[in-house]
Each structure stands twice: as structure tokens, then as C-alpha cells.
Design an enzyme around this catalytic site. Structure first.
Site, short mmCIF file in Angstrom:
data_model
loop_
_atom_site.label_atom_id
_atom_site.label_comp_id
_atom_site.label_asym_id
_atom_site.label_seq_id
_atom_site.Cartn_x
_atom_site.Cartn_y
_atom_site.Cartn_z
N LYS A 180 0.83 -1.20 0.00
CA LYS A 180 0.00 0.00 0.00
C LYS A 180 0.86 1.25 0.00
O LYS A 180 0.52 2.26 -0.64
CB LYS A 180 -0.93 -0.01 1.21
CG LYS A 180 -1.88 1.18 1.27
CD LYS A 180 -2.80 1.24 0.05
CE LYS A 180 -3.68 2.50 0.05
NZ LYS A 180 -4.74 2.48 1.04
N LYS A 248 0.53 10.94 5.96
CA LYS A 248 0.72 9.73 6.75
C LYS A 248 1.25 8.59 5.90
O LYS A 248 2.22 7.91 6.27
CB LYS A 248 -0.62 9.34 7.39
CG LYS A 248 -0.68 7.95 8.01
CD LYS A 248 -2.04 7.69 8.64
CE LYS A 248 -3.15 7.49 7.61
NZ LYS A 248 -3.15 6.15 6.99
#
Length: 297
Positions: A180, A248
Site C-alpha cells: 500500500k 501519513k
């Protein structure tokens, strides 16, 4: 879509009914026939409950009714907040498989899994299952689902999550989160390039609708361009996938680069760009806000 006949006979729960979790829960309910839910906003689950899902007031109650729980929360601190205490997930379970569908730190996830295994004598097991495809993919049930963990647990998770898209086992615990992070590097660089190119073209007198129709058929074409084309053309950056989460995600990618001894070229620039974008007050807008961000610099 997976049918109930092909689904494992386990109690399935979902914790977190946001933009991604809610449509995923709908697919899981259709596939499994039953589903257990909890979250901060019960009203979001009203249609699912009417369709047969069961609402639980606390994570403890959810865990007590579930064998496997999909967690769709922003990050590990939010997951930690629902684990402990008398109403937490850990208080209501015997055996439980926690499927972390959020984008989180691979290192932090492994540490959490080790701690939970030690605290529960192995009753609570963790796999990572982050997804890509955005709200459109969540609604359509076409998400790419990146799995990391032991074979048996991943096989169970894949059979559950197949209702939401295409699950693929990529390696040991944390491998899904690494995948991811790689995905988000590509997405962030692409949307930044699309936003910047939109500004260059518009200021050169080119019709953006014509430009993206043309370039979308060549090497510049992508699923991201297809999904954000209208936003880039119109300048509408109302939120779908909010930009601030890229900070993030790119931080996790940088952690992976450090852990693997990789000296990236593009990643530091991407992190700096999205830090600047958030500092400019644009973090709660859709990632297509890169057009406005570049135009305003």
C-alpha cells in the site's frame, strides 16, 4: 461477488463505517448473509441493519459475536483506542482474527500483532489487508486488497474479503502495508503531476476536457485520471479521498525506504509537496486539490 454458499461459516464484523468501510460492509452483508457492526455513528448503519446486519453498542459486543473483524479506521492509534478497556475488542473475544484494512505502519502493525498474541495467548491474531481503489472501488466491489500474514489466516481473510474486490497474498505480516505504501507513492506522484499539468495547460489556453480526453488514451492514461478527470477539469475538489492522508501514507513509505536501505529520489519531494499542501489548509479537500495547490503557489 462471492456468494454466501462460498463464504466461510464464520461470524464477520466490521468496525469503522466511513467512506470505505460502509460500502465494503454492504458487500460483506450481501455475500455472507449476516454481518456484525459497530462504530461511532449508529445512524450510518441504518440501511445495513434494515437489510439484516446486527448493530452492537461496543467493540466488546462486536468481538463476542464475531470470528473475524475488518477494521477500517484511519491509523493504529484509532485501533488501539478500541482494543482495551472493559468495552474494548479484547474484552469480548475468545478467538478473533483482526483484519486491518487501514493504511498503517508495517513496523507498527507487526509490533501490535506480537503484543496482542502475547497478551491473549494467541487468541487474537492480526493480518494486514489495506485496500486500493478509493470510494468508487469500494462501492463497486472492485478493490485491490493487499494481504500480509500467515497462510491460514490470510486464506480465511481472502475468502471473506473477496466480496469487496480482489484479495492477493503478498507475503508475511506487513507485506500488504508495504504494498500500500508503494501504491500511495504512485498515486501521490500521479495526482501531483495531473494537477501541475492541468495548470500548465490551462494557462497555455488549452481546453482541459479536450486535453485529458486525448492524453487519457495514451501512456498518460490511468485509473486515477479516469476517476479524477472531471474534478481536474472543473476545479471541483470536494472531498472523496482527502489529501491529508497522503502525508501519513508517504511517511510510512519513507519508513520502509529506511528499513530496506533504499535512497529514494522522488519520495522526499512528494512528502515535501503534500506537507506544503496540508500547511496551506487544503488537506481536507480531495486529492485533486493538487490543481488548486499548484495554481496558488
Amino acid at each position: 461477488m462471492t456468494t454466501a454458499a462460498h463464504s466461510p461459516r464464520v461470524g464477520v464484523g466490521v468496525l469503522g463505517l466511513g467512506a470505505m468501510g460502509l460500502p465494503m460492509a454492504g458487500h460483506l452483508l450481501s455475500a455472507h448473509g449476516t454481518l456484525h457492526l459497530t462504530g461511532r455513528r449508529p445512524e450510518r448503519a441504518a440501511d445495513l441493519v434494515s437489510a439484516g446486519a446486527t448493530w452492537h453498542q461496543t467493540p466488546r459486543e462486536l468481538a463476542a459475536a464475531s470470528d473475524a473483524v475488518l477494521v477500517m479506521l484511519p491509523d493504529l492509534p484509532e485501533l488501539e483506542a478500541v482494543l482495551g478497556g472493559e468495552d474494548g475488542l479484547l474484552a469480548g473475544t475468545g478467538e478473533l482474527l483482526v483484519m486491518v484494512g487501514s493504511t498503517v505502519s508495517p513496523t507498527g502493525l507487526r509490533e501490535l500483532a506480537d503484543r496482542l498474541a502475547a497478551e491473549t495467548d494467541g487468541r487474537v491474531r492480526v493480518i494486514d489487508s489495506p485496500v486500493s481503489g478509493g470510494e468508487d472501488g469500494a462501492k463497486a466491489g472492485t478493490l485491490s486488497i493487499m494481504l500480509g500474514g500467515p497462510d491460514d489466516d490470510v486464506a480465511t481473510a481472502a475468502s471473506i474479503l473477496r466480496a469487496c474486490g480482489r484479495p492477493v497474498h503478498l507475503g508475511p505480516l506487513g507485506a500488504g502495508e508495504v504494498a500500500k505504501a508503494c501504491n500511495q507513492m504512485i498515486v501521490s506522484s500521479t495526482i501531483l503531476a495531473l494537477g501541475e499539468a492541468s495548470v500548465l495547460a490551462e494557462r497555455s489556453g488549452i481546453d482541459l476536457a479536450v486535453l485529458w480526453d486525448l492524453l487519457g488514451g495514451g501512456y498518460a492514461g490511468s485509473n486515477l485520471l479516469e476517476s479524477r478527470r472531471e474534478k481536474l477539469v472543473s476545479g471541483d475538489d470536494s472531498p472523496s479521498g482527502v489529501a491529508k492522508y497522503m502525508v501519513k501514507d508517504l511517511t510510512f513509505a519513507a519508513d520502509v525506504a529506511s528499513a530496506t536501505g533504499t535512497n529514494p529520489v522522488l519520495l522526499p519531494t512528494l512528502r515535501a509537496a503534500f506537507d506544503e499542501l496540508v500547511d496551506a489548509g487544503l488537506g481536507d479537500r480531495d486529492i485533486a486539490v493538487t490543481r488548486r495547490f499548484v495554481a496558488d503557489r
